[in-house]
Motif scaffolding. Structure first.
Motif, PDB file in Angstrom:
ATOM      1  N   SER A 377       0.858  -1.183   0.000  1.00  0.00           N
ATOM      2  CA  SER A 377       0.000   0.000   0.000  1.00  0.00           C
ATOM      3  C   SER A 377       0.893   1.230   0.000  1.00  0.00           C
ATOM      4  O   SER A 377       2.072   1.172   0.390  1.00  0.00           O
ATOM      5  N   ALA A 378       0.323   2.348  -0.411  1.00  0.00           N
ATOM      6  CA  ALA A 378       1.142   3.548  -0.530  1.00  0.00           C
ATOM      7  C   ALA A 378       0.299   4.803  -0.386  1.00  0.00           C
ATOM      8  O   ALA A 378      -0.908   4.807  -0.645  1.00  0.00           O
ATOM      9  N   ILE A 379       0.953   5.871   0.057  1.00  0.00           N
ATOM     10  CA  ILE A 379       0.404   7.228   0.013  1.00  0.00           C
ATOM     11  C   ILE A 379       1.265   8.020  -0.960  1.00  0.00           C
ATOM     12  O   ILE A 379       2.493   8.074  -0.807  1.00  0.00           O
ATOM     13  N   ASN A 380       0.617   8.597  -1.969  1.00  0.00           N
ATOM     14  CA  ASN A 380       1.342   9.327  -3.023  1.00  0.00           C
ATOM     15  C   ASN A 380       2.484   8.487  -3.588  1.00  0.00           C
ATOM     16  O   ASN A 380       3.598   8.972  -3.826  1.00  0.00           O
ATOM     17  N   ASN A 381       2.168   7.204  -3.767  1.00  0.00           N
ATOM     18  CA  ASN A 381       3.057   6.205  -4.368  1.00  0.00           C
ATOM     19  C   ASN A 381       4.288   5.903  -3.524  1.00  0.00           C
ATOM     20  O   ASN A 381       5.234   5.290  -4.006  1.00  0.00           O
ATOM     21  N   ILE A 382       4.290   6.289  -2.241  1.00  0.00           N
ATOM     22  CA  ILE A 382       5.382   5.968  -1.326  1.00  0.00           C
ATOM     23  C   ILE A 382       4.919   4.869  -0.370  1.00  0.00           C
ATOM     24  O   ILE A 382       4.013   5.083   0.442  1.00  0.00           O
ATOM     25  N   THR A 383       5.515   3.700  -0.492  1.00  0.00           N
ATOM     26  CA  THR A 383       5.314   2.632   0.485  1.00  0.00           C
ATOM     27  C   THR A 383       6.319   2.856   1.607  1.00  0.00           C
ATOM     28  O   THR A 383       7.529   2.757   1.393  1.00  0.00           O
ATOM     29  N   PHE A 384       5.807   3.169   2.782  1.00  0.00           N
ATOM     30  CA  PHE A 384       6.672   3.606   3.884  1.00  0.00           C
ATOM     31  C   PHE A 384       7.438   2.426   4.469  1.00  0.00           C
ATOM     32  O   PHE A 384       6.858   1.400   4.818  1.00  0.00           O
ATOM     33  N   LEU A 385       8.744   2.589   4.579  1.00  0.00           N
ATOM     34  CA  LEU A 385       9.592   1.582   5.201  1.00  0.00           C
ATOM     35  C   LEU A 385       9.941   2.026   6.609  1.00  0.00           C
ATOM     36  O   LEU A 385      10.445   3.130   6.815  1.00  0.00           O
ATOM     37  N   MET A 386       9.688   1.154   7.579  1.00  0.00           N
ATOM     38  CA  MET A 386      10.015   1.491   8.960  1.00  0.00           C
ATOM     39  C   MET A 386      11.528   1.438   9.154  1.00  0.00           C
ATOM     40  O   MET A 386      12.184   0.504   8.688  1.00  0.00           O
ATOM     41  N   PRO A 387      12.088   2.421   9.844  1.00  0.00           N
ATOM     42  CA  PRO A 387      13.527   2.415  10.109  1.00  0.00           C
ATOM     43  C   PRO A 387      13.861   1.449  11.237  1.00  0.00           C
ATOM     44  O   PRO A 387      12.974   0.874  11.868  1.00  0.00           O
ATOM     45  N   THR A 388      15.145   1.272  11.499  1.00  0.00           N
ATOM     46  CA  THR A 388      15.589   0.448  12.619  1.00  0.00           C
ATOM     47  C   THR A 388      16.003   1.308  13.812  1.00  0.00           C
ATOM     48  O   THR A 388      16.288   0.780  14.890  1.00  0.00           O
ATOM     49  N   THR A 432      11.660   5.822   3.504  1.00  0.00           N
ATOM     50  CA  THR A 432      11.362   6.367   4.831  1.00  0.00           C
ATOM     51  C   THR A 432      11.407   7.884   4.694  1.00  0.00           C
ATOM     52  O   THR A 432      12.424   8.521   4.949  1.00  0.00           O
ATOM     53  N   ARG A 433      10.307   8.431   4.241  1.00  0.00           N
ATOM     54  CA  ARG A 433      10.235   9.848   3.913  1.00  0.00           C
ATOM     55  C   ARG A 433       9.151  10.505   4.766  1.00  0.00           C
ATOM     56  O   ARG A 433       8.058   9.954   4.916  1.00  0.00           O
ATOM     57  N   VAL A 434       9.437  11.656   5.336  1.00  0.00           N
ATOM     58  CA  VAL A 434       8.510  12.368   6.208  1.00  0.00           C
ATOM     59  C   VAL A 434       8.212  13.735   5.615  1.00  0.00           C
ATOM     60  O   VAL A 434       8.917  14.217   4.725  1.00  0.00           O
ATOM     61  N   TYR A 435       7.157  14.358   6.132  1.00  0.00           N
ATOM     62  CA  TYR A 435       6.786  15.714   5.712  1.00  0.00           C
ATOM     63  C   TYR A 435       7.002  16.648   6.893  1.00  0.00           C
ATOM     64  O   TYR A 435       6.523  16.385   7.996  1.00  0.00           O
ATOM     65  N   ARG A 436       7.709  17.760   6.661  1.00  0.00           N
ATOM     66  CA  ARG A 436       8.072  18.682   7.738  1.00  0.00           C
ATOM     67  C   ARG A 436       7.088  19.851   7.807  1.00  0.00           C
ATOM     68  O   ARG A 436       6.731  20.446   6.774  1.00  0.00           O
ATOM     69  N   LEU A 437       6.660  20.175   9.052  1.00  0.00           N
ATOM     70  CA  LEU A 437       5.732  21.274   9.303  1.00  0.00           C
ATOM     71  C   LEU A 437       6.362  22.265  10.264  1.00  0.00           C
ATOM     72  O   LEU A 437       6.999  21.877  11.240  1.00  0.00           O
ATOM     73  N   ASN A 438       6.170  23.546   9.983  1.00  0.00           N
ATOM     74  CA  ASN A 438       6.581  24.563  10.941  1.00  0.00           C
ATOM     75  C   ASN A 438       5.634  24.565  12.130  1.00  0.00           C
ATOM     76  O   ASN A 438       4.432  24.300  11.987  1.00  0.00           O
ATOM     77  N   PHE A 439       6.165  24.886  13.302  1.00  0.00           N
ATOM     78  CA  PHE A 439       5.326  24.950  14.494  1.00  0.00           C
ATOM     79  C   PHE A 439       4.193  25.957  14.290  1.00  0.00           C
ATOM     80  O   PHE A 439       4.386  27.064  13.794  1.00  0.00           O
ATOM     81  N   ASN A 440       2.991  25.550  14.677  1.00  0.00           N
ATOM     82  CA  ASN A 440       1.775  26.376  14.659  1.00  0.00           C
ATOM     83  C   ASN A 440       1.260  26.668  13.252  1.00  0.00           C
ATOM     84  O   ASN A 440       0.395  27.523  13.081  1.00  0.00           O
ATOM     85  N   SER A 441       1.771  25.974  12.254  1.00  0.00           N
ATOM     86  CA  SER A 441       1.227  26.154  10.906  1.00  0.00           C
ATOM     87  C   SER A 441      -0.113  25.436  10.792  1.00  0.00           C
ATOM     88  O   SER A 441      -0.385  24.469  11.506  1.00  0.00           O
ATOM     89  N   SER A 442      -0.957  25.933   9.901  1.00  0.00           N
ATOM     90  CA  SER A 442      -2.261  25.315   9.676  1.00  0.00           C
ATOM     91  C   SER A 442      -2.157  24.345   8.502  1.00  0.00           C
ATOM     92  O   SER A 442      -1.534  24.646   7.482  1.00  0.00           O
ATOM     93  N   MET A 533       2.751   7.198   6.923  1.00  0.00           N
ATOM     94  CA  MET A 533       3.793   8.206   6.774  1.00  0.00           C
ATOM     95  C   MET A 533       3.929   8.912   8.114  1.00  0.00           C
ATOM     96  O   MET A 533       3.265   8.561   9.085  1.00  0.00           O
ATOM     97  N   ALA A 534       4.797   9.907   8.182  1.00  0.00           N
ATOM     98  CA  ALA A 534       4.983  10.630   9.436  1.00  0.00           C
ATOM     99  C   ALA A 534       5.243  12.104   9.158  1.00  0.00           C
ATOM    100  O   ALA A 534       5.816  12.464   8.117  1.00  0.00           O
ATOM    101  N   PHE A 535       4.794  12.928  10.098  1.00  0.00           N
ATOM    102  CA  PHE A 535       5.074  14.362  10.081  1.00  0.00           C
ATOM    103  C   PHE A 535       6.148  14.678  11.118  1.00  0.00           C
ATOM    104  O   PHE A 535       6.134  14.123  12.221  1.00  0.00           O
ATOM    105  N   ILE A 536       7.052  15.564  10.766  1.00  0.00           N
ATOM    106  CA  ILE A 536       7.926  16.188  11.757  1.00  0.00           C
ATOM    107  C   ILE A 536       7.426  17.607  11.966  1.00  0.00           C
ATOM    108  O   ILE A 536       7.332  18.392  11.009  1.00  0.00           O
ATOM    109  N   VAL A 537       7.051  17.922  13.206  1.00  0.00           N
ATOM    110  CA  VAL A 537       6.640  19.282  13.553  1.00  0.00           C
ATOM    111  C   VAL A 537       7.803  19.901  14.322  1.00  0.00           C
ATOM    112  O   VAL A 537       8.151  19.451  15.417  1.00  0.00           O
TER     113      VAL A 537
END
Length: 557
Positions: A377-388, A432-442, A533-537
């Motif tokens: 399965s994938a989100i935006n064609n990325i099948t997420f691989l868990m890191p070690t 293993t790709r994440v999406y970065r968000l600025n603090f307090n962004s909508s 997937m994962a977000f980094i805030v």
């Protein structure tokens, strides 16, 4: 007939403390490990539980309480515990998903989860968050209002917890391992359960769970779907239910005879015992509007009025069809936040990050699989691989090479997501790709279902946040027209939602909680296939807008 008993156990040691302005309260639970063989129900098997209970113990707290849970692992499996729906403000280390916020707890080791209940009250759940252990490692979280603060609905006479689940006759870890080796879908469950009881089911012997009530009294039922892979209906014969809360957020009350919950979702309802003295069937049945394999066995229990003669026949109820999409839509459309002065609904009217996440199922090469291929399965064609190494540790200590922060904000290719014109290439990209968000962004995320291979409902869960469900529909999301119909006044506030088959859902939240936060399908089969997937805030300004330092006993990989 007793409910299912465990063979292997993990340990919970729980202590709760109240703020200084009320009397301090600390609760200590010391538990020991026992070994038992289960021979009384569907099969002889061993399974992992907490404190020898299935479902596990209920965690009680009040808003503003600090909760401390010491988890000691006495099983051969590595374990973690996730506090599903707890916002974990600045305490990302206690969130629990393995290799996202922590390394798992190894056999014979312990870890202390420490978090504060902030701005939440209602019903949530806790569960294991590694492989498929949450099949039996789960329980309820009851969050009471602050002392002196009433419910925004009539006070019930009593409260009851109803946990819905799934049961496999075989070891679920063996089930998922076999599927991984074959590259095919795993075996479906053998029965559904209500508070640990399957009720009548092929090959199972159980009298079922009994809900005891008294005439004229009102009960608050805290209903939890702890199943791994099935969305479920819940009904009580001849009784109406008043829905007052979902995912620990109050709602405008509405009446229904059928509750619909996706895995991970919770719903509080008021039940008034206003029928003739007797016994009434309680039924939980699956929902599936796609032609794929799933457990279609109903589980039943009994609502039993006090004073009912033993010879009284149980009053039966009709159950929804398996593909009762109109019932699910009616229920979902009825969910509206209370939006009062005390509990305001604050939806962002401007958007800093507008994301479109396409949900797909693909086929990738697999040298070790039976057919040389495996379902993914994938989100935006990325099948997420868990890191070690856990993502949070890598982020906090700036460890290079664990992940990249280039998760795509949109599908790499635009196509007719829900139509017949689907891409010929069914391969996905691993990463293993994440999406970065600025603090307090909508943030606005549109979760778009697709018709690739196996279209179906997808319950998605976001860690660390509640979000507002501002819109949903069938077909492809229209960036120009559909936002004009968004509900920005009283949308339901949730932590888990159901993306409709061949449809879309739009959610909004404000990224005001720093850390690393998981977003994934709560069908365990799809999470295993990489639908996550994962977000980094990033931290904001100063200590109060920054992730707290890691605890000293944080498990090591």
């Amino acid at each position: 007939m007793n409910r299912m008993e465990p063979h292997f156990l993990a340990i919970f040691m729980i202590a709760l403390s109240f703020p200084l302005f009320v009397q301090s309260l600390v609760r200590h639970y010391n538990f020991s490990v026992v070994l038992k063989n289960e021979t009384k129900l569907c099969s002889t098997k061993s399974f992992v539980t907490v404190n020898g209970k299935f479902p596990g113990p209920t965690l009680y707290a009040r808003e503003d309480d600090t909760v401390i849970v010491r988890v000691t692992n006495h099983v051969k499996h590595e374990v973690t515990i996730h506090w599903h729906g707890i916002k974990q403000l600045r305490t990302c280390w206690s969130d629990g998903p393995a290799y996202v916020t922590q390394c798992p707890i190894k056999t014979g080791q312990s870890f202390v989860y420490n978090f504060t209940i902030t701005g939440q009250r209602g019903t949530l759940l806790w569960h294991a968050h590694i492989t498929w252990l949450r099949a039996t490692v789960h329980g309820a979280i009851v969050l009471l209002p602050k002392r002196g603060i009433p419910y925004p609905f009539p006070k019930p006479d009593k409260e009851k917890i109803i946990i819905l689940g799934e049961w496999w006759k075989s070891d679920v870890e063996a089930v998922v391992n076999q599927a991984t080796n074959s590259g095919l879908p795993p075996n479906i469950s053998d029965a559904h359960t209500i508070n640990g009881y399957p009720g009548p089911a092929p090959g199972c012997i159980s009298q079922g769970y009994t809900l005891h009530v008294e005439s004229g009294k009102t009960y608050l039922l805290r209903i939890i779907n702890a199943a791994l892979n099935d969305e479920l209906f819940f009904k009580i014969a001849d009784h109406k239910l008043t829905v007052v809360e979902a995912d620990a957020s109050y709602l405008k009350p509405f009446e229904t005879d059928t509750i619909f919950l996706s895995p991970g979702q919770t719903t509080n309802v008021l039940l008034t015992a206003n029928k003739l003295v007797g016994k009434y069937l309680i039924a939980t049945t699956p929902f599936m509007d796609a032609p794929i394999g799933f457990d279609n066995v109903s589980s039943t229990a009994t609502l039993h009025y006090k004073g009912t003669p033993s010879y009284t026949k149980t009053i039966l109820t009709s159950i929804p069809p398996l593909n009762a999409t109109p019932i699910t839509k009616t229920f979902t459309d009825s969910l509206r936040s209370i939006n009062s002065n005390t509990y305001p609904t604050k939806v962002s009217s401007t958007i800093d990050h507008s994301l479109l996440f396409a949900i797909t199922v693909g086929i990738n090469p697999c040298d070790t699989c039976t057919n040389g291929n495996k379902l993914v399965s994938a989100i935006n064609n990325i099948t997420f691989l868990m890191p070690t190494t856990s993502l949070l540790q890598a982020h906090y200590y700036n460890i290079k090479g664990i992940f990249t922060d280039d998760f795509p904000a949109n599908p790499p290719m635009v196509f007719d997501y829900t139509g017949t014109n689907q891409p010929d290439n069914l391969h996905t990209e691993n990463g293993t790709r994440v999406y970065r968000l600025n603090f307090n962004s909508s943030v606005q995320i549109v979760l778009q279902g697709t018709a690739m291979i196996a279209p179906e409902n997808h319950p998605f869960h976001l860690h660390g946040y509640n979000f507002f469900v501002v819109g949903q529909g069938l077909g492809n999301f229209d960036r120009e027209k559909d936002p004009l119909r968004f509900n920005l006044v009283d949308p339901v506030e949730r932590n888990t939602l159901s993306v409709p088959n061949n449809g879309w859902v739009a959610i909004r939240f404000r990224a005001d909680n720093p850390g690393v936060w998981f977003l994934h399908c709560h069908l365990e089969v799809h999470t295993t296939w990489g639908l996550k997937m994962a977000f980094i805030v990033d931290n904001g300004r100063g200590f109060n807008e920054s992730t707290l330092p890691p605890p000293k006993d944080l498990p090591k990989c």
